[in-house]
Enzyme design. Sequence first.
Site, PDB file in Angstrom:
ATOM      1  N   GLU A 168       0.748  -1.210   0.019  1.00  0.00           N
ATOM      2  CA  GLU A 168       0.052   0.086   0.134  1.00  0.00           C
ATOM      3  C   GLU A 168       0.927   1.319  -0.063  1.00  0.00           C
ATOM      4  O   GLU A 168       1.893   1.338   0.578  1.00  0.00           O
ATOM      5  CB  GLU A 168      -0.788  -0.058   1.339  1.00  0.00           C
ATOM      6  CG  GLU A 168      -1.855   1.071   1.392  1.00  0.00           C
ATOM      7  CD  GLU A 168      -2.595   0.928   2.780  1.00  0.00           C
ATOM      8  OE1 GLU A 168      -2.881   1.925   3.226  1.00  0.00           O
ATOM      9  OE2 GLU A 168      -2.854  -0.228   3.365  1.00  0.00           O
ATOM     10  N   GLU A 172      -3.301  10.290   2.155  1.00  0.00           N
ATOM     11  CA  GLU A 172      -4.842  10.400   2.884  1.00  0.00           C
ATOM     12  C   GLU A 172      -4.995  11.786   3.472  1.00  0.00           C
ATOM     13  O   GLU A 172      -4.397  12.556   3.795  1.00  0.00           O
ATOM     14  CB  GLU A 172      -4.983   9.431   3.870  1.00  0.00           C
ATOM     15  CG  GLU A 172      -5.139   7.969   3.252  1.00  0.00           C
ATOM     16  CD  GLU A 172      -5.714   6.955   4.139  1.00  0.00           C
ATOM     17  OE1 GLU A 172      -6.829   6.538   4.174  1.00  0.00           O
ATOM     18  OE2 GLU A 172      -5.164   6.811   5.030  1.00  0.00           O
ATOM     19  N   TRP A 259     -14.818   8.123   2.167  1.00  0.00           N
ATOM     20  CA  TRP A 259     -15.376   7.271   3.079  1.00  0.00           C
ATOM     21  C   TRP A 259     -15.503   7.571   4.476  1.00  0.00           C
ATOM     22  O   TRP A 259     -14.778   8.534   4.985  1.00  0.00           O
ATOM     23  CB  TRP A 259     -14.629   5.676   2.926  1.00  0.00           C
ATOM     24  CG  TRP A 259     -13.259   6.001   3.637  1.00  0.00           C
ATOM     25  CD1 TRP A 259     -11.987   6.296   2.915  1.00  0.00           C
ATOM     26  CD2 TRP A 259     -12.925   5.324   4.955  1.00  0.00           C
ATOM     27  NE1 TRP A 259     -10.915   6.212   3.618  1.00  0.00           N
ATOM     28  CE2 TRP A 259     -11.340   5.889   4.893  1.00  0.00           C
ATOM     29  CE3 TRP A 259     -13.427   4.931   6.094  1.00  0.00           C
ATOM     30  CZ2 TRP A 259     -10.671   5.483   6.096  1.00  0.00           C
ATOM     31  CZ3 TRP A 259     -12.795   4.639   6.952  1.00  0.00           C
ATOM     32  CH2 TRP A 259     -11.390   4.644   7.111  1.00  0.00           C
ATOM     33  N   THR A 270      -9.936   4.743  15.226  1.00  0.00           N
ATOM     34  CA  THR A 270     -10.183   5.195  13.787  1.00  0.00           C
ATOM     35  C   THR A 270     -11.017   6.644  13.720  1.00  0.00           C
ATOM     36  O   THR A 270     -10.809   7.506  13.292  1.00  0.00           O
ATOM     37  CB  THR A 270     -11.113   4.237  13.117  1.00  0.00           C
ATOM     38  OG1 THR A 270     -10.380   2.944  13.240  1.00  0.00           O
ATOM     39  CG2 THR A 270     -11.534   4.621  11.690  1.00  0.00           C
TER      40      THR A 270
END
Length: 459
Positions: A168, A172, A259, A270
Amino acid sequence: MKHTYSLSAALAATFSLTLAQSAAPPTIPTCGVNNLCGKDTPCCSQYGQCGVGAYCLGGCDPRYSYDLQSCVAAPVCKSSDYKLTSLDDVQQNNVYLGDSSNTNWVSSGTPVVYNNQAVLLTMAPDTVGTLLMSTHYVWYGQISATMTTSQGAGVVTAFILMSDVHDEIDFEFVGVDLEHAQSNYYFQGITDYDNEQNLTVSNTVSNTHTYMVDWQPDALTWYIDGKAMRTKNRNETWNATTQQYHYPQSPSRVQLSLWPAGLSKNGQGTIDWSGGLVDWSSPYMQNGYYYASVSEVKVNCYNPPSGFANNNGNKAYYYDSTFGTNDTVCTGNNNTVLASFFATGDNMKEDPNASASASAKTSAATASATPQTVPGIAGGGNAGNAGSTTDTSSGSSGSGNNPGTNGDTGSGSNQGGGNTQFSQGVTQGSSSSQAAPGTKVTTGSAIALVGFFVACLML
């Protein structure tokens, strides 16, 4: 100490919570470490479930599938300048069967065309946003996206590279911090809390920026508007415990997404990283949805690494080992197109509708999409049952003028997901989070375990 999360791990955890809340039927088998898919549903999706059809396409993890042939080979890199000004080049994930010659992007959720200038990634209440995935993979190259982000607590915009074995590379953007882009990388989804680094940038919502990754076998550099902001060398990633370089090294898809990290069912780490719970009545929403804007993606493919010895053709990437490392990648002339949503890499021609007319077959193929044939129909990802809306407002994309306020035919309808989740890059842990030290570490550890269970990295 920085506390971050691997993208795959965090969304895998979100998925597992959704699954536990009965979003997905218990009859769908799961897959992960020491738990391979069976012969009848041989393909392990990025969501940790076994199935056929689209499960075997992009995101199919060869490490936990029935065998190395179960996952369909991935179309090789294609150098191109993709102008995202319509949805003509976008196909929904419950329609796409692997023919990259007909489309360059696959969607989940509801992408919206804005004024023939850009594609909006939308996120309405009771959805998990929008994800665009490239049909062609990249195995080293320069990859850029020209875009603006969304904003608000719990709202995350992402531009990432993600491989089927969960290597990955990330840009972000957390919606409560508009002056930083978070850069990150992972090797096979293994959580490393020291990989993330903030890059300073002017307002990511009101200003359009071009974010670029220069990915080479020995070095990885993040750029913003042509300026090198960070470089990570492969030789700096050696891990003495695993005796491996924890460096992204496998063919990856380009993914662009919006998202909701700030959902109550997500882990507290999170939620804290993303700035809190999503406010579904926020003034940052227009026509009923949050949005980010992408106008252009450029891909400049590099050659395979020096000494590459597994060249058996030039059409597709595949693996000759479940190790999933650089030296196990092969190129070949493999078929990449399934005959139907009931086919797999082990049986590419399976098609119960083979006797139907071409038009009838297309309709039947779409109608036959089920939790066992398209990841996300129930619980494991965004089904993508929308994606044809058009925004005709007169505002300027990326100019802070709130695209969509003057006549969007999408109208913010809650399409494309309900309580589902799709997998995409989640690098959690920002200097703006203000979470108590230790909270994220604890949550991250739990997430990492789930991440390994599903192949680790996610919707």
